[in-house]
Write a protein that holds these residues in place. Structure first.
Motif, mmCIF file in Angstrom:
data_model
loop_
_atom_site.group_PDB
_atom_site.id
_atom_site.type_symbol
_atom_site.label_atom_id
_atom_site.label_comp_id
_atom_site.label_asym_id
_atom_site.label_seq_id
_atom_site.Cartn_x
_atom_site.Cartn_y
_atom_site.Cartn_z
ATOM 1 N N ARG A 137 0.818 -1.218 0.000
ATOM 2 C CA ARG A 137 0.000 0.000 0.000
ATOM 3 C C ARG A 137 0.848 1.262 0.000
ATOM 4 N N GLU A 138 2.042 1.159 0.552
ATOM 5 C CA GLU A 138 2.942 2.309 0.558
ATOM 6 C C GLU A 138 3.557 2.564 -0.819
ATOM 7 N N GLN A 139 3.482 1.564 -1.699
ATOM 8 C CA GLN A 139 4.110 1.681 -3.021
ATOM 9 C C GLN A 139 3.143 2.102 -4.114
ATOM 10 N N VAL A 140 1.836 1.967 -3.889
ATOM 11 C CA VAL A 140 0.855 2.282 -4.932
ATOM 12 C C VAL A 140 -0.166 3.287 -4.403
ATOM 13 N N ARG A 141 -0.873 3.902 -5.312
ATOM 14 C CA ARG A 141 -1.853 4.921 -4.917
ATOM 15 C C ARG A 141 -3.279 4.401 -5.007
ATOM 16 N N PHE A 142 -3.419 3.095 -5.219
ATOM 17 C CA PHE A 142 -4.744 2.499 -5.345
ATOM 18 C C PHE A 142 -5.090 1.698 -4.091
ATOM 19 N N GLY A 143 -6.366 1.361 -3.952
ATOM 20 C CA GLY A 143 -6.785 0.546 -2.834
ATOM 21 C C GLY A 143 -6.306 -0.887 -3.018
ATOM 22 N N ILE A 144 -5.722 -1.456 -1.971
ATOM 23 C CA ILE A 144 -5.241 -2.835 -2.010
ATOM 24 C C ILE A 144 -6.091 -3.657 -1.035
ATOM 25 N N HIS A 145 -6.746 -4.685 -1.556
ATOM 26 C CA HIS A 145 -7.665 -5.485 -0.751
ATOM 27 C C HIS A 145 -7.352 -6.975 -0.907
ATOM 28 N N LEU A 146 -7.425 -7.698 0.211
ATOM 29 C CA LEU A 146 -7.202 -9.141 0.208
ATOM 30 C C LEU A 146 -8.537 -9.841 0.415
ATOM 31 N N ALA A 147 -8.860 -10.790 -0.474
ATOM 32 C CA ALA A 147 -10.126 -11.527 -0.398
ATOM 33 C C ALA A 147 -9.870 -13.003 -0.151
ATOM 34 N N SER A 148 -10.774 -13.615 0.591
ATOM 35 C CA SER A 148 -10.729 -15.052 0.844
ATOM 36 C C SER A 148 -11.826 -15.732 0.041
ATOM 37 N N PHE A 149 -11.538 -16.958 -0.421
ATOM 38 C CA PHE A 149 -12.531 -17.737 -1.150
ATOM 39 C C PHE A 149 -13.019 -18.928 -0.331
ATOM 40 N N ALA A 150 -12.881 -18.867 0.983
ATOM 41 C CA ALA A 150 -13.309 -19.968 1.841
ATOM 42 C C ALA A 150 -14.797 -20.218 1.656
ATOM 43 N N GLY A 151 -15.172 -21.505 1.524
ATOM 44 C CA GLY A 151 -16.575 -21.843 1.335
ATOM 45 C C GLY A 151 -17.111 -21.440 -0.017
ATOM 46 N N SER A 152 -16.201 -21.251 -0.997
ATOM 47 C CA SER A 152 -16.585 -20.898 -2.369
ATOM 48 C C SER A 152 -17.328 -19.562 -2.448
ATOM 49 N N ARG A 153 -17.014 -18.680 -1.533
ATOM 50 C CA ARG A 153 -17.619 -17.344 -1.571
ATOM 51 C C ARG A 153 -16.531 -16.297 -1.358
ATOM 52 N N VAL A 154 -16.805 -15.112 -1.839
ATOM 53 C CA VAL A 154 -15.849 -14.006 -1.704
ATOM 54 C C VAL A 154 -16.099 -13.283 -0.394
ATOM 55 N N ARG A 155 -15.022 -13.112 0.367
ATOM 56 C CA ARG A 155 -15.120 -12.307 1.586
ATOM 57 C C ARG A 155 -13.840 -11.507 1.734
ATOM 58 N N LEU A 156 -13.962 -10.214 1.857
ATOM 59 C CA LEU A 156 -12.789 -9.367 2.033
ATOM 60 C C LEU A 156 -12.293 -9.509 3.467
ATOM 61 N N VAL A 157 -11.046 -9.919 3.613
ATOM 62 C CA VAL A 157 -10.485 -10.170 4.943
ATOM 63 C C VAL A 157 -9.464 -9.113 5.352
ATOM 64 N N ASP A 158 -9.038 -8.282 4.407
ATOM 65 C CA ASP A 158 -8.142 -7.166 4.741
ATOM 66 C C ASP A 158 -8.426 -6.044 3.749
ATOM 67 N N ARG A 159 -9.207 -5.065 4.211
ATOM 68 C CA ARG A 159 -9.583 -3.930 3.361
ATOM 69 C C ARG A 159 -8.574 -2.802 3.532
ATOM 70 N N ASP A 160 -8.350 -2.076 2.468
ATOM 71 C CA ASP A 160 -7.450 -0.927 2.545
ATOM 72 C C ASP A 160 -8.137 0.175 3.354
ATOM 73 N N PRO A 161 -7.568 0.540 4.497
ATOM 74 C CA PRO A 161 -8.228 1.545 5.352
ATOM 75 C C PRO A 161 -8.277 2.940 4.734
ATOM 76 N N ASP A 162 -7.436 3.193 3.743
ATOM 77 C CA ASP A 162 -7.383 4.523 3.137
ATOM 78 C C ASP A 162 -8.203 4.627 1.851
ATOM 79 N N HIS A 163 -8.819 3.518 1.441
ATOM 80 C CA HIS A 163 -9.595 3.527 0.193
ATOM 81 C C HIS A 163 -10.899 2.766 0.424
ATOM 82 N N GLU A 164 -11.952 3.514 0.671
ATOM 83 C CA GLU A 164 -13.249 2.886 0.920
ATOM 84 C C GLU A 164 -13.700 2.123 -0.316
#
Length: 247
Positions: free
Chosen positions: A100-127
């Motif tokens: 996140r310190e290297q780019v100006r875009f929102g960086i988000h980590l998603a999990s596919f547990a249970g065959s569904r998308v769930r964001l597990v680490d949202r970029d706090p600076d990019h809603e």
């Protein structure tokens, strides 16, 4: 009379036994076990367990997992077991913060547990708006396309048009998912939300199964979905996260 220097006081052998019981409980419960579960498994009062867990963590026998909700065996414990080559558990959030310190875009980590998308680490600076749409209409987002490329059986029976740019033709979607598998990255331009673009890359576990994805999301026109430098940064970060994405 107190114990002389170098001698073990009467209560200390019991404390050592409790500490070993806690280490054994973490090994049996697995990475991410909570302090409460560890205490219950070891049969040790929670207050005592918390104090010993903190001491074991401070000395490197245990480590806290990325979201601080639980514990895993640390380097010194693995060394005692002869597993020196095993890497320390990855602090997913710290890795993402570096990116996140290297780019100006929102960086988000998603999990596919249970065959569904769930964001597990949202970029706090990019809603991130439209999160429910991403989960409900996988064909419209870069994140969803990474999941569909690894799980074609999840392609919905009908492709809803979210915006005028959303892919609604099965042939076109099939071609795009083939490209995701071939290039190792997915793209999205105005498909979930007009004016927003994204690039996403898969995160693999030790068996090379796709367990989630890492996405860069920003304004259309500013975020170039064909920027090889951005994609390489995402891939490098995804490889470091690797292993088990928090479910």
């Amino acid at each position: 009379m107190g114990a002389r220097a170098g001698e073990i006081a009467g209560h200390e052998p019991r404390a050592v036994q409790k500490a070993l019981a806690l280490l054994e409980a973490v090994a049996q419960l697995g990475s991410g076990a909570t302090a409460r579960d560890i205490a219950a498994h070891a049969g040790i009062p929670q207050a005592t367990a918390y104090r010993l867990l903190n001491l074991l963590t401070a000395d490197g026998y245990l480590v806290r997992i990325a979201d601080l909700s639980g514990f895993a065996l640390g380097r010194r414990t693995r060394q005692l077991a002869g597993a020196d080559a095993a890497p320390d558990p990855v602090d997913h959030h710290a890795v993402l913060e570096e990116l996140r310190e290297q780019v100006r875009f929102g960086i988000h980590l998603a999990s596919f547990a249970g065959s569904r998308v769930r964001l597990v680490d949202r970029d706090p600076d990019h809603e991130l708006s439209g999160e429910n749409t991403i989960a409900a209409h996988l064909h419209a987002s870069a994140i969803g396309k990474v999941l569909l490329a690894s799980r074609p059986d999840l392609v919905p029976p009908s492709l809803r048009r979210v915006t005028s740019s959303t892919i609604t033709d099965f042939g076109a979607l099939r071609t795009e998912l083939d490209a995701v598998r071939h290039t190792g990255s997915a793209r999205e331009v105005d498909e979930v939300r007009v004016g927003r673009s994204a690039v996403a890359v898969p995160v693999h576990d030790a068996q090379n199964a796709v367990t989630g994805c890492l996405a860069a999301i920003g304004k259309t026109g500013r975020l170039a979905v064909d920027d090889p430098e951005l994609t390489d940064l995402l891939r490098s970060c995804a490889a470091r996260v690797g292993g088990r994405v928090p479910a």
